[in-house]
Design a protein around this motif. Sequence first.
Motif, PDB file in Angstrom:
ATOM      1  N   THR A  42       0.864  -1.175   0.000  1.00 10.54           N
ATOM      2  CA  THR A  42       0.000   0.000   0.000  1.00 10.54           C
ATOM      3  C   THR A  42       0.898   1.221   0.000  1.00 10.54           C
ATOM      4  OG1 THR A  42      -1.649  -1.210   1.280  1.00 10.54           O
ATOM      5  CG2 THR A  42      -1.858   1.186   1.214  1.00 10.54           C
ATOM      6  N   LYS A  43       0.749   2.065  -1.009  1.00  7.80           N
ATOM      7  CA  LYS A  43       1.634   3.215  -1.168  1.00  7.80           C
ATOM      8  C   LYS A  43       0.816   4.504  -1.271  1.00  7.80           C
ATOM      9  CE  LYS A  43       5.210   3.024  -4.018  1.00  7.80           C
ATOM     10  NZ  LYS A  43       6.029   3.071  -5.253  1.00  7.80           N
ATOM     11  N   VAL A  44       1.221   5.514  -0.515  1.00  5.85           N
ATOM     12  CA  VAL A  44       0.650   6.862  -0.615  1.00  5.85           C
ATOM     13  C   VAL A  44       1.774   7.772  -1.077  1.00  5.85           C
ATOM     14  CG1 VAL A  44      -0.433   8.748   0.644  1.00  5.85           C
ATOM     15  CG2 VAL A  44      -1.009   6.386   1.227  1.00  5.85           C
ATOM     16  N   PHE A  45       1.511   8.587  -2.110  1.00  7.09           N
ATOM     17  CA  PHE A  45       2.564   9.403  -2.702  1.00  7.09           C
ATOM     18  C   PHE A  45       2.046  10.785  -3.072  1.00  7.09           C
ATOM     19  CE2 PHE A  45       0.622   6.558  -5.747  1.00  7.09           C
ATOM     20  CZ  PHE A  45       0.271   7.376  -6.806  1.00  7.09           C
ATOM     21  N   LEU A  46       2.959  11.752  -3.133  1.00  8.59           N
ATOM     22  CA  LEU A  46       2.625  13.111  -3.563  1.00  8.59           C
ATOM     23  C   LEU A  46       2.800  13.210  -5.072  1.00  8.59           C
ATOM     24  CD1 LEU A  46       4.320  15.296  -0.795  1.00  8.59           C
ATOM     25  CD2 LEU A  46       1.904  14.694  -1.033  1.00  8.59           C
TER      26      LEU A  46
END
Length: 160
Positions: free
Chosen positions: A115-119
Motif C-alpha cells: 500500500t503506497k501513498v505518494f505526492l
Amino acid sequence: MAICSTCSFRCRFALSNCSHKGSIFKPCSDNTGKFALKGGYNFDNGILVAARYRYEGPQNNNSINKAELGDVKTNRTDLTAGWAGDIVGVSFNYIHKDANAEHKSNNLKINELETKVFLTNLGSYQPYVQYTQKNFDSTDYNSTPLKDDSQIKLGVSMKF
C-alpha cells in the motif's frame, strides 16, 4: 487517455558472495537474470491499473543461506490498482511469487500486499510512504516455517 505498456529486460550480476580464502577462490554463483513484461492503463479520472509478469532465472542460494537449495527459479505476478490526483495518490500492489528450488519437491509461495501513498504535485519527484505485508506459505517446503513479515518504506521516486 494514456496507454502505458513496457517490455523490459533486466539482468543483475552481483559479486557480493564471492570470496577468496587462502589460495581457493569461490566463484560467484548467484547471478540472476530477470525478464519482465508489464502493461497498464491510466484513465482520465486518475484511476490506474497495471499487471506484470516477471521470471527470475536460476539463482544459486547455497552461499547465501546454507540451505543447499540449489538453483532457485521464481515466477512473479503483480496486479496494481490505484488513483493519482492533483496532490496525492494511492496505489495497491498485490504480488504473488512462486519459488521453485532445485533440491526441494515443493514450491515456496509468497503473497505480498503493498500500500503506497505518494505526492503528485512536485513535478518529477514523488515522495512516498509504503507499507508491505508479506505472507509466506512454506508448507512442506522447509522444516522451519517462515514467519510473516511487514515493512515500511519511505522514499522518493524520480521520473526522467
